[in-house]
Structures are given as C-alpha cells and as structure tokens.
Write a protein that holds these residues in place. Sequence first.
Motif, PDB file in Angstrom:
ATOM      1  N   UNK A   1      -3.312   0.233   6.477  1.00  0.00           N
ATOM      2  CA  UNK A   1      -2.193   0.500   5.572  1.00  0.00           C
ATOM      3  C   UNK A   1      -2.590   1.500   4.497  1.00  0.00           C
ATOM      4  N   UNK A   2      -3.752   1.306   3.896  1.00  0.00           N
ATOM      5  CA  UNK A   2      -4.238   2.216   2.849  1.00  0.00           C
ATOM      6  C   UNK A   2      -4.419   3.621   3.415  1.00  0.00           C
ATOM      7  N   UNK A   3      -5.085   3.728   4.570  1.00  0.00           N
ATOM      8  CA  UNK A   3      -5.326   5.043   5.171  1.00  0.00           C
ATOM      9  C   UNK A   3      -4.019   5.723   5.563  1.00  0.00           C
ATOM     10  N   UNK A   4      -3.071   4.953   6.088  1.00  0.00           N
ATOM     11  CA  UNK A   4      -1.782   5.530   6.480  1.00  0.00           C
ATOM     12  C   UNK A   4      -1.009   6.011   5.250  1.00  0.00           C
ATOM     13  N   UNK A   5      -1.041   5.226   4.175  1.00  0.00           N
ATOM     14  CA  UNK A   5      -0.350   5.631   2.947  1.00  0.00           C
ATOM     15  C   UNK A   5      -0.972   6.889   2.361  1.00  0.00           C
TER      16      UNK A   5
ATOM     17  N   UNK B   1       0.822  -1.212   0.000  1.00  0.00           N
ATOM     18  CA  UNK B   1       0.000   0.000   0.000  1.00  0.00           C
ATOM     19  C   UNK B   1       0.854   1.260   0.000  1.00  0.00           C
ATOM     20  N   UNK B   2       1.955   1.238   0.733  1.00  0.00           N
ATOM     21  CA  UNK B   2       2.839   2.400   0.731  1.00  0.00           C
ATOM     22  C   UNK B   2       3.555   2.546  -0.607  1.00  0.00           C
ATOM     23  N   UNK B   3       3.936   1.425  -1.209  1.00  0.00           N
ATOM     24  CA  UNK B   3       4.638   1.469  -2.483  1.00  0.00           C
ATOM     25  C   UNK B   3       3.768   2.047  -3.593  1.00  0.00           C
ATOM     26  N   UNK B   4       2.532   1.538  -3.723  1.00  0.00           N
ATOM     27  CA  UNK B   4       1.707   1.944  -4.864  1.00  0.00           C
ATOM     28  C   UNK B   4       1.052   3.299  -4.660  1.00  0.00           C
ATOM     29  N   UNK B   5       0.889   3.740  -3.425  1.00  0.00           N
ATOM     30  CA  UNK B   5       0.222   5.018  -3.162  1.00  0.00           C
ATOM     31  C   UNK B   5       1.200   6.152  -2.834  1.00  0.00           C
ATOM     32  N   UNK B   6       2.033   5.959  -1.826  1.00  0.00           N
ATOM     33  CA  UNK B   6       2.912   7.045  -1.377  1.00  0.00           C
ATOM     34  C   UNK B   6       4.212   7.110  -2.167  1.00  0.00           C
TER      35      UNK B   6
END
Length: 244
Positions: A166-170, A121-126
């Motif tokens: 994970x999604x919300x944090x990213x 989630x961090x890779x694809x979003x942030x």
Amino acid sequence: MSSDLNFRSQLIVITGVGREGQVGEAIAHSFAQRGASLALIDLHAQSDERTATLKSLGAPHVSAHTANLADAGDAVRVAAEVQRAHEAQHGNLVHAVVCVAGGFGFTGAIDDSAPDAWATQFSINLDTAFATTRAFLPSVRAAQGSFVYFGSVAATPGGSSRRMAAYAAAKSGVLSLMRTVALDEKAHGVRANAVAPTAIRTTTNVADMGDTADYVERESVADVVAFLASPLARNVSGQVLVLA
C-alpha cells in the motif's frame, strides 16, 4: 552560501512539518536559514516556540496553519488562509511547495492486509499531495515556482516493496502526480520534482529501528529539497532523486 540558494523575498509552503526531530522540521530550518518566508501546514497545531525558532534562524515571516490535507476542500481553505497571512509581503505568489505530509506503514502480505490500512496509506500520502497541488497551483503558477514531492525508494525501479504494497503503491502515485505536474505545467514555468529517500534519521525511525540502521540524514534531505526549489535547478523538472 550560493546566491542561488538564497530564498529572501520568497514564500515557501511546507506541509507535514511534524513533531520535533522529523524531516519536515529540518526542511523548515534549512529554508529559514536561507532567508525564506515560511507557511507551515500540518494536521496538528504548531507551537509558538517553533515559529520563534524559525524567525531566529532567519525567516522574516512565518505562519502556522492547521488543515486536513487529505480533504480537498480543507486544502483550498488553508491555501486561501496562507495567502491572506502573507499577502502584504508576497501578494498571491508561492515560490515553492514542499509536500512532506505523509506516513509509512507495513500492510503485510496482500491476502492478509486490511482494506482500511490500504486506504489510509493512499489518503495520507497520495490524497494529501493531490489536494495540496490543486489548492496551491494558481499561486505557484503566478510565481513560476516549483513543487517538491516525497516519494520513496520503494516506489522506484529495483526498490523493495515487500510487506508494504500500500505504501509503495501510494508513493508510486505521488511520483506519477509529480511527472504529470511537470508535463502539464511546463508551459506556465512551473517545475515539479521528487526525492525518494531510504530511511531518514528521524526521531520516530530511530525509536523504531535503532540508532545503527543505514539512514539518510535529515539535513542532507533538506539540502536536496532546497536545491530542487532553487534557480540552480531551473532546468530540472520531472525528476526523481534517490537518496540513499
């Protein structure tokens, strides 16, 4: 059509255009209809048919590029490729970058969530938002242009992040990145804003959640993105617009 929403002589970069029926497609159509030249960047190759459709809608120049935007080096490579593709018309100027690239995923309860799913989630979003910003910032500075990011209502005060930490944090990270760009780049005439939609009516979401869920329409999202990239929003920076 308002002259302030006319993007003729402007180059708009859109990441994560995605498959047919996704929000990136609607955003590309919206800018094409307003006369913008377009550079489309996605992890997967875009079809010649899509490029032809955008030109038929009014985009004078369209280029399609493949890159892994989670990789900072690949983002720099594709930024140079975009500049070469549009140099004759726009020099080194990029008037707006719309960071659509990303993805959603439930990760469940914290003690049950997989570290790999968190990292994804961090890779694809942030990571994609950071690498794209870093790579295109010189060209956006040169145009005194803008960045438009995609957050989520789950990352806003009062939004629910239940089972999707994970999604919300990213996405919270994306919003922090946006605010930092708005502050750091104000002196260069660069603006940065974000949209934070609830569920958007995309082909994927309808397949997963049915046709009767409470959706934001893709075209409505595209209109807001165009506004944020336009002179109508010349005094708007560092803001998150919730779309519900």
